[in-house]
Design a protein around this motif. Structure first.
Motif, mmCIF file in Angstrom:
data_model
loop_
_atom_site.group_PDB
_atom_site.id
_atom_site.type_symbol
_atom_site.label_atom_id
_atom_site.label_comp_id
_atom_site.label_asym_id
_atom_site.label_seq_id
_atom_site.Cartn_x
_atom_site.Cartn_y
_atom_site.Cartn_z
ATOM 1 N N ARG A 2 -19.821 19.469 21.819
ATOM 2 C CA ARG A 2 -20.280 20.189 20.628
ATOM 3 C C ARG A 2 -21.635 19.654 20.172
ATOM 4 O O ARG A 2 -22.526 20.416 19.804
ATOM 5 N N ALA A 3 -21.783 18.316 20.194
ATOM 6 C CA ALA A 3 -23.052 17.736 19.753
ATOM 7 C C ALA A 3 -24.175 18.089 20.718
ATOM 8 O O ALA A 3 -25.329 18.228 20.310
ATOM 9 N N ARG B 90 -32.062 24.376 9.843
ATOM 10 C CA ARG B 90 -31.395 24.538 11.128
ATOM 11 C C ARG B 90 -32.188 23.895 12.259
ATOM 12 O O ARG B 90 -31.630 23.433 13.244
ATOM 13 N N TYR C 195 -31.057 20.402 12.617
ATOM 14 C CA TYR C 195 -29.767 20.262 13.298
ATOM 15 C C TYR C 195 -29.862 20.592 14.777
ATOM 16 O O TYR C 195 -28.983 20.256 15.549
ATOM 17 N N THR D 152 -20.518 26.983 17.625
ATOM 18 C CA THR D 152 -21.701 26.134 17.575
ATOM 19 C C THR D 152 -22.881 26.815 18.257
ATOM 20 O O THR D 152 -23.980 26.889 17.699
ATOM 21 N N THR E 23 -28.282 12.667 8.297
ATOM 22 C CA THR E 23 -27.817 14.021 8.572
ATOM 23 C C THR E 23 -27.614 14.845 7.309
ATOM 24 O O THR E 23 -27.207 15.996 7.383
ATOM 25 N N GLY E 24 -27.862 14.255 6.148
ATOM 26 C CA GLY E 24 -27.732 15.023 4.911
ATOM 27 C C GLY E 24 -26.331 15.037 4.350
ATOM 28 O O GLY E 24 -26.035 15.775 3.420
ATOM 29 N N LEU E 25 -25.431 14.225 4.905
ATOM 30 C CA LEU E 25 -24.060 14.187 4.389
ATOM 31 C C LEU E 25 -23.923 13.228 3.209
ATOM 32 O O LEU E 25 -22.931 13.265 2.490
ATOM 33 N N LEU F 15 -24.146 29.700 16.207
ATOM 34 C CA LEU F 15 -24.926 29.277 15.040
ATOM 35 C C LEU F 15 -26.345 28.888 15.423
ATOM 36 O O LEU F 15 -27.267 28.997 14.620
ATOM 37 N N HIS F 16 -26.524 28.424 16.651
ATOM 38 C CA HIS F 16 -27.871 28.057 17.068
ATOM 39 C C HIS F 16 -28.560 29.189 17.806
ATOM 40 O O HIS F 16 -29.569 28.996 18.456
ATOM 41 N N GLN G 131 -28.143 15.582 16.388
ATOM 42 C CA GLN G 131 -26.719 15.867 16.332
ATOM 43 C C GLN G 131 -25.928 14.572 16.275
ATOM 44 O O GLN G 131 -26.459 13.498 16.547
#
Lengths: 255, 305
Positions: free
Chosen positions: A158-159, A82, A85, A112, A59-61, A115-116, A89
């Motif tokens: 949320r996911a 984006r 993402y 959320t 996830t890039g964390l 943002l999408h 999720q």
């Protein structure tokens, strides 16, 4: 490349490091596995074995990684956009830490969706809450007004908001008590069938993995010791000693 | 809904709010209930409300003009006729000057409370979230400001910019922001690595959105508490500058300047310096009490339940 279907997730020779370059910790060593579309893949191992780190790198964390990771055939670079993402999720381990303490359920989900780039956010928030079995009565509550299981349902909503294809589950039930665990696991199974999701599930609990997954990778000290199907796991057909130990330790619970 | 049958209180305390507005008002109301239970904080709040009222209605409340001199009536003691708190060296009514001075005190406090915490919040959260070089540079600048004694640095600024209330406010703000920056940075560092920030990052949120919408709301509550606790210090710094003749200029009824004037008579006519001193003390104490109560209400770490 004449395969009928590209795998949902392909990880090849993944190494992940933590810390400054000269004293870094090698958290994941040369991990490779493939998850087919619609499958449910488990990552098991004791704590510190690097299973969650694979999800973080994906996830890039966890920015310090090398190797190749492909999502639906697309190779991942250093930055996630984006679009990534929207298709991948994650649900975090601790529902008490993964919700902003000052934001109501409505704020979390609306932002959320915003943002999408979703339209008719109001309806979608209500629909998401229905999907995870909460209903619109919970919409304007704050996290401290919710129980652990309810919080985790919000985190799952949320996911699901961007309608992803792959859901990464980082020990989604380990912070919950046993009766709630079963509810959440059943919810996740139902959602997978309903939304045709691909799961990658991290857990230290073999019983949970056996219940949820078709295939699992066993990890120890940052390495994947072996990848085996759940049937093999149930029958005790493990090749490595470590897996046998692990199976023996939870023998009465897997079957 | 059941608004006609239920009372406003039930609506506010409902476990299942039905709209954004209700959820927000309910959260505010619960905070108010917590604050109300704290009697000391309520006493502080009452004094501050009184101060604001005094400042607003000064022309109608003050018994005399704060600037009119009456040399025949100078240095009258407490309780003398027409002057409950006596008169100063130029025969001006001390009570009236205190009431008008409330305006200046509030003006200074409000300006500093607007400038310093916001500057500190900006610097601290950006520094904490960005990390790396940005962090190093911003924090070294903060260190430089922190290394100076506050009043001395303020003195230097006022000396460079010229005496006056506005410059005093500017000088105090310039010396007051670094602690806020430090605090905001420390909070940002812990918030940054939390799961809910990771979660919003996984939704593709950029750094600006994360700082403004997710980190600020968590920093602001402790910042507000710190501001109210610092208010006393700000009032004292402003009074100190006034006392040194670098803040408000005579004949302005600023409390610090009034003490400075009264100093000359402090042995024979103690009330001239003592009354504004008591005013500063009372207001500082009020802000401290309120700050202490607000901490209980706003601290997100021990949210109710």
């Amino acid at each position: 490349m004449t395969q009928p279907m590209t795998p949902a997730l392909q990880i090849d020779g993944l190494n992940v490091y933590f810390g400054a370059p000269h004293e870094s910790f090698h958290a994941v060593k040369n991990a490779s596995f493939t998850v087919e579309k619609g499958a449910s893949f488990g990552l098991v191992g004791e704590s510190g074995s690097g299973k969650s780190t694979i999800l973080k790198a994906l996830t890039g964390l966890a920015p310090q990684w090398e190797g190749t990771m492909r999502v639906a055939g697309q190779q991942l670079g250093a930055k996630r956009d984006r679009r990534f993402y929207r298709s991948v999720q994650m649900v975090f381990q601790d529902p008490y830490a993964s919700l902003h303490p000052r934001q109501s359920v409505d704020q979390v989900l609306s932002e959320t969706l915003y943002l999408h780039g979703a339209s008719n956010i109001d309806d979608r928030v209500n629909r998401l809450l229905e999907d995870v079995g909460l209903g619109s009565a919970f919409r304007f509550r704050y996290p401290h007004q919710l129980s652990g299981g309810q919080r985790q349902r919000v985190a799952i909503a949320r996911a699901l908001a961007p309608e992803p294809e792959i859901l990464l589950l980082d020990e989604p039930t380990s912070a919950l008590d046993v009766s709630v665990q079963a509810e959440i696991l059943n919810l996740l199974s139902d959602l997978r069938a309903e939304h045709h999701l691909t799961y990658v599930m991290v857990s230290h609990d073999l019983a949970v993995v056996a219940h949820m997954c078709d295939q699992a990778a066993v990890m120890q000290n940052g390495e994947i010791v072996e990848i085996l199907s759940i049937d093999a796991m149930r029958n005790g057909d493990a090749r490595s000693d470590y897996t046998r130990q692990l199976l023996a330790a939870s023998a009465n619970r897997v079957a | 809904m059941s608004q006609d049958t239920g009372t406003l209180r039930d609506w506010l305390l409902s476990e299942t709010p039905t709209s954004r507005r209700q959820a927000r008002w309910a959260a505010a109301y619960k905070g108010w209930l917590t604050l109300r239970a704290n009697h000391m904080a309520m006493a502080g709040l009452a004094i501050i409300v009184l101060l604001v009222a005094l400042a607003l209605f000064a022309p109608w409340i003050a018994p005399h003009d704060p600037f009119v001199q009456d040399l025949g009536n100078r240095l009258q003691p407490l309780g003398s006729e027409g002057h409950i708190l006596g008169t100063d060296s130029l025969g001006r009514d001390i009570l009236s000057r205190l009431i008008w001075g409330a305006r200046i005190t509030l003006y200074i406090v409000a300006l500093v409370a607007l400038i310093a915490p916001i500057a500190g919040l900006l610097v601290g959260t950006v520094s904490g979230y960005a990390g790396g070089w940005v962090d190093v540079i911003l924090m070294r600048i903060t260190d430089i400001f922190l290394a100076f004694p506050r009043l001395v640095l303020a003195l230097a600024f006022v000396a460079a910019l010229g005496a006056g209330i506005e410059n005093a406010v500017l000088a105090i703000s310039l010396t007051a922001w670094p602690p806020y920056a430090r605090m905001a940075r420390a909070e940002t560092l812990t918030i940054r690595s939390s799961d809910y920030i990771s979660a919003i990052r996984l939704q593709g949120a950029g750094p600006l959105r994360i700082i403004v919408k997710h980190i600020w709301p968590l920093c602001i509550s402790s910042l507000i508490v710190r501001v109210t606790l610092d208010m006393a210090g700000i009032i004292l710094a402003a009074a100190g500058l006034g006392f040194l003749g670098l803040g408000a200029q005579p004949p302005s009824p600023e409390w610090g300047a009034m003490i400075s004037e009264g100093r000359r008579f402090i042995l024979d006519h103690w009330w001239v310096a003592t009354m504004p001193g008591l005013a500063i003390f009372t207001v500082s104490l009020a802000f401290n009490l309120l700050g202490d109560g607000l901490r209980d209400v706003l601290d997100p770490k021990d949210s109710p339940q």
